[in-house]
Design an enzyme around this catalytic site. Structure first.
Site, PDB file in Angstrom:
ATOM      1  CG  HIS A  84      -1.886  -0.908   1.153  1.00 48.21           C
ATOM      2  ND1 HIS A  84      -2.548  -1.589   2.237  1.00 48.21           N
ATOM      3  CD2 HIS A  84      -2.381  -1.880   0.079  1.00 48.21           C
ATOM      4  CE1 HIS A  84      -3.363  -2.451   1.914  1.00 48.21           C
ATOM      5  NE2 HIS A  84      -3.411  -2.699   0.476  1.00 48.21           N
ATOM      6  CB  CYS A 142       2.452  17.721  -6.507  1.00 47.01           C
ATOM      7  SG  CYS A 142       1.535  18.810  -7.386  1.00 47.01           S
ATOM      8  CB  CYS A 166       3.462  20.659  -4.867  1.00 48.40           C
ATOM      9  SG  CYS A 166       4.518  20.714  -5.972  1.00 48.40           S
ATOM     10  CB  ALA A 174       3.041  -8.482  17.174  1.00 45.32           C
TER      11      ALA A 174
HETATM   12  P1  NAD Z   1      -6.565  -4.229  10.106  1.00 45.02           P
HETATM   13  O1  NAD Z   1      -6.662  -2.700  10.718  1.00 45.02           O
HETATM   14  O2  NAD Z   1      -7.609  -4.678   9.141  1.00 45.02           O
HETATM   15  O3  NAD Z   1      -6.447  -5.316  11.191  1.00 45.02           O
HETATM   16  C1  NAD Z   1      -5.333  -5.331  12.290  1.00 45.02           C
HETATM   17  C2  NAD Z   1      -5.514  -6.549  12.731  1.00 45.02           C
HETATM   18  O4  NAD Z   1      -4.401  -6.513  13.776  1.00 45.02           O
HETATM   19  C3  NAD Z   1      -6.702  -7.333  13.380  1.00 45.02           C
HETATM   20  O5  NAD Z   1      -6.932  -8.643  13.004  1.00 45.02           O
HETATM   21  C4  NAD Z   1      -6.270  -7.388  15.021  1.00 45.02           C
HETATM   22  O6  NAD Z   1      -6.714  -8.468  15.624  1.00 45.02           O
HETATM   23  C5  NAD Z   1      -4.665  -7.497  14.869  1.00 45.02           C
HETATM   24  N1  NAD Z   1      -4.025  -6.917  15.960  1.00 45.02           N
HETATM   25  C6  NAD Z   1      -4.469  -5.874  17.013  1.00 45.02           C
HETATM   26  N2  NAD Z   1      -3.588  -5.698  17.844  1.00 45.02           N
HETATM   27  C7  NAD Z   1      -2.445  -6.475  17.531  1.00 45.02           C
HETATM   28  C8  NAD Z   1      -1.262  -6.948  18.164  1.00 45.02           C
HETATM   29  N3  NAD Z   1      -0.896  -5.902  19.399  1.00 45.02           N
HETATM   30  N4  NAD Z   1      -0.464  -7.555  17.730  1.00 45.02           N
HETATM   31  C9  NAD Z   1      -0.900  -8.429  16.640  1.00 45.02           C
HETATM   32  N5  NAD Z   1      -2.055  -8.164  15.939  1.00 45.02           N
HETATM   33  C10 NAD Z   1      -2.630  -7.328  16.367  1.00 45.02           C
HETATM   34  O7  NAD Z   1      -5.424  -4.279   9.293  1.00 45.02           O
HETATM   35  P2  NAD Z   1      -4.850  -4.680   7.966  1.00 45.02           P
HETATM   36  O8  NAD Z   1      -5.591  -6.008   7.635  1.00 45.02           O
HETATM   37  O9  NAD Z   1      -3.426  -4.405   7.801  1.00 45.02           O
HETATM   38  O10 NAD Z   1      -5.748  -3.756   6.829  1.00 45.02           O
HETATM   39  C11 NAD Z   1      -5.865  -2.355   7.062  1.00 45.02           C
HETATM   40  C12 NAD Z   1      -5.115  -1.526   5.838  1.00 45.02           C
HETATM   41  O11 NAD Z   1      -5.070  -0.162   6.553  1.00 45.02           O
HETATM   42  C13 NAD Z   1      -3.656  -1.784   5.773  1.00 45.02           C
HETATM   43  O12 NAD Z   1      -3.865  -2.413   4.613  1.00 45.02           O
HETATM   44  C14 NAD Z   1      -2.784  -0.614   5.763  1.00 45.02           C
HETATM   45  O13 NAD Z   1      -2.695  -0.063   4.582  1.00 45.02           O
HETATM   46  C15 NAD Z   1      -3.615   0.581   6.312  1.00 45.02           C
HETATM   47  N6  NAD Z   1      -3.250   0.763   7.803  1.00 45.02           N
HETATM   48  C16 NAD Z   1      -1.750   0.791   7.937  1.00 45.02           C
HETATM   49  C17 NAD Z   1      -1.292   1.220   9.388  1.00 45.02           C
HETATM   50  C18 NAD Z   1       0.213   1.300   9.518  1.00 45.02           C
HETATM   51  O14 NAD Z   1       0.790   1.430   8.551  1.00 45.02           O
HETATM   52  N7  NAD Z   1       0.673   0.866  10.697  1.00 45.02           N
HETATM   53  C19 NAD Z   1      -2.208   1.418  10.287  1.00 45.02           C
HETATM   54  C20 NAD Z   1      -3.457   1.423   9.992  1.00 45.02           C
HETATM   55  C21 NAD Z   1      -4.006   0.833   8.743  1.00 45.02           C
HETATM   56 ZN    ZN Z   2       3.574  20.194  -7.897  1.00 41.42          ZN
END
Ligand code: NAD
Ligand code: ZN
Length: 254
Positions: free
Chosen positions: A120, A128, A149, A233
């Site tokens: 993603h 921009c 920008c 995690a």
């Molecule tokens: P999600 O938000 O759909 O799901 C998060 C998952 O993490 C859940 O299943 C939950 O049970 C689990 N979780 C919660 N706490 C946890 C922990 N401490 N350890 C392990 N697991 C834990 O996440 P997704 O499936 O990645 O999809 C959401 C989209 O949003 C992503 O594709 C991403 O692009 C974006 N996003 C990114 C970030 C980031 O970059 N950190 C943050 C939020 C959303």
């Molecule tokens: Zn520009």
């Protein structure tokens, strides 16, 4: 559970082409809220209103104010946690080949993983809408919303919004690596966002062992996870690393 960790460690200690698929959950303990699940942003707002490309193009000021500004503040401060650093250790040991991540926070690279596929995109950069110039997010001035920008065009994060395509290269490489891996570690993803959620199925169909780490069951848990490790995690990954360490020498220079 201790038994599941021991069995996962047995398998990982012998693995040579493991791949990790990570989602927002792995970064929760770095202070970044997930979208779905407990405490997720979607409890407070409608994704289609804030994270869809059409919503952004229609009202960039609103989406910057509701979502992107806060993301910048949170991500600026975030540092890798033990979930990320164990994955970097596994790469150094020759166990883990690649991290496929849905996250945009850059924490896997910061932890030391060298091959990270970003499904993603990455929040570290803004682009921009008019001239396509890229600017580091850390250098964007938030005095004006939406930030602009120097050509006057509106800036957008270099991330994939809902309604946009996954970068082609990232998708093709991920499919190939998923088909070829001996183990897939699925960490902190709700497995609801496509096409990332298909990767564990590709891996399983090609004979990989699926080890899943999540505090809550997901659609994968009862269907294809061989070893579901229920927990956060930062609680599971260090225990897994310790169990692997008993089976092989880990470098102690970190
Ligand atoms: P999600 O938000 O759909 O799901 C998060 C998952 O993490 C859940 O299943 C939950 O049970 C689990 N979780 C919660 N706490 C946890 C922990 N401490 N350890 C392990 N697991 C834990 O996440 P997704 O499936 O990645 O999809 C959401 C989209 O949003 C992503 O594709 C991403 O692009 C974006 N996003 C990114 C970030 C980031 O970059 N950190 C943050 C939020 C959303
Ligand atoms: Zn520009």
């Amino acid at each position: 559970m201790p038994d599941l960790i021991e069995r996962s460690a047995d398998i990982l200690a012998r693995a040579t082409s493991a791949v990790a698929l990570t989602g927002a959950g792995i970064s929760v303990e770095s202070g970044i809220p997930p979208f779905r699940g407990k405490g997720g942003l979607w409890e407070k707002m409608d994704p289609m209103k804030v994270a869809h490309i059409d919503a952004f193009l229609e009202d960039p000021e609103g989406v910057w104010n509701l979502l992107i500004k806060d993301m910048k503040t949170v991500l600026d401060k975030a540092r890798p946690n033990s979930g990320h650093t164990v994955l970097a250790d596994l790469e150094r040991l020759g166990i883990l080949k690649t991290v496929i991540t849905q996250n945009v926070d850059g924490l896997h690279q910061m932890a030391g993983n060298s091959d990270v596929i970003e499904f993603h995109g990455n929040f570290a950069w803004q682009r921009c809408l008019d001239c396509n110039r890229s600017i580091e997010t850390s250098r964007v001035d938030l005095a004006q919303i939406p930030p602009r920008c120097r050509c006057g065009g509106i800036l957008r994060p270099d991330c994939v919004f809902f309604g946009e395509m996954i970068p082609h290269e990232a998708l093709i490489r991920s499919q190939k690596l998923s088909a070829a891996c001996d183990v897939m570690l699925v960490i902190g993803t709700s497995a609801m966002v496509q096409p990332a959620a298909t990767m564990p199925f590709i891996a399983k169909d090609n004979g990989a062992v699926i080890i899943e780490i999540n505090p809550e069951p997901t659609p994968l848990t009862s269907r294809i996870s061989n070893l579901p490790l229920l927990g956060n995690a930062c609680s599971i990954m260090p225990r897994l690393a310790a169990a692997i360490r008993q089976r092989m020498p880990l470098p102690d220079n970190r």
